[in-house]
Scaffold this motif. Structure first.
Motif, PDB file in Angstrom:
ATOM      1  N   GLU A   9       0.828  -1.206   0.000  1.00  0.00           N
ATOM      2  CA  GLU A   9       0.000   0.000   0.000  1.00  0.00           C
ATOM      3  C   GLU A   9       0.865   1.260   0.000  1.00  0.00           C
ATOM      4  N   ILE A  12       2.218   1.789  -3.493  1.00  0.00           N
ATOM      5  CA  ILE A  12       1.159   2.317  -4.354  1.00  0.00           C
ATOM      6  C   ILE A  12       0.939   3.794  -4.055  1.00  0.00           C
ATOM      7  N   GLU A  13       0.984   4.158  -2.781  1.00  0.00           N
ATOM      8  CA  GLU A  13       0.853   5.564  -2.383  1.00  0.00           C
ATOM      9  C   GLU A  13       1.985   6.401  -2.986  1.00  0.00           C
ATOM     10  N   PHE A  15       3.705   5.696  -5.737  1.00  0.00           N
ATOM     11  CA  PHE A  15       3.467   5.771  -7.184  1.00  0.00           C
ATOM     12  C   PHE A  15       2.367   6.777  -7.511  1.00  0.00           C
ATOM     13  N   ASN A  16       1.264   6.721  -6.774  1.00  0.00           N
ATOM     14  CA  ASN A  16       0.153   7.638  -7.025  1.00  0.00           C
ATOM     15  C   ASN A  16       0.551   9.088  -6.765  1.00  0.00           C
ATOM     16  N   ALA A  17       1.350   9.308  -5.744  1.00  0.00           N
ATOM     17  CA  ALA A  17       1.776  10.671  -5.415  1.00  0.00           C
ATOM     18  C   ALA A  17       2.688  11.226  -6.498  1.00  0.00           C
ATOM     19  N   THR A  19       3.122  10.309  -9.672  1.00  0.00           N
ATOM     20  CA  THR A  19       2.591  10.420 -11.030  1.00  0.00           C
ATOM     21  C   THR A  19       1.843  11.738 -11.250  1.00  0.00           C
ATOM     22  N   LYS A  20       1.356  12.351 -10.188  1.00  0.00           N
ATOM     23  CA  LYS A  20       0.618  13.615 -10.300  1.00  0.00           C
ATOM     24  C   LYS A  20       1.533  14.832 -10.237  1.00  0.00           C
ATOM     25  N   ASN A  61      12.298   3.899  -6.113  1.00  0.00           N
ATOM     26  CA  ASN A  61      11.648   2.655  -5.722  1.00  0.00           C
ATOM     27  C   ASN A  61      12.694   1.563  -5.464  1.00  0.00           C
TER      28      ASN A  61
END
Length: 72
Positions: A9, A12-13, A15-17, A19-20, A61
């Motif tokens: 998790e 994923i957090e 990656f999501n952070a 990418t924006k 990563n």
């Protein structure tokens, strides 16, 4: 980063952070993430400055995974 076990998790957090973000925001985010590690890699922080956003994400990563003993 001080948590010795990064869970899926959290990755994923990350990656999501990232990418924006713009490239400059990602550079600051990744540099701060590496700085906050128990054993910050100053050479890697300097190398991030010459990387594109995608490479920066992969490298950060890998740094996180290496800290878990997953040897990437």
């Amino acid at each position: 980063m001080k948590n010795p076990k990064i869970k899926e998790e959290q990755q994923i957090e990350f990656f999501n952070a990232i990418t924006k973000m713009s490239r400059d925001q990602a550079l600051e985010y990744c540099t701060n993430l590496i700085k906050s590690a128990r054993a910050p890699n100053h050479t890697l922080m300097n190398q991030l400055k010459s990387m594109g956003k995608d490479r920066m994400m992969i490298t950060t990563n890998n740094f996180i995974m290496k800290g878990q003993g997953n040897g990437v």
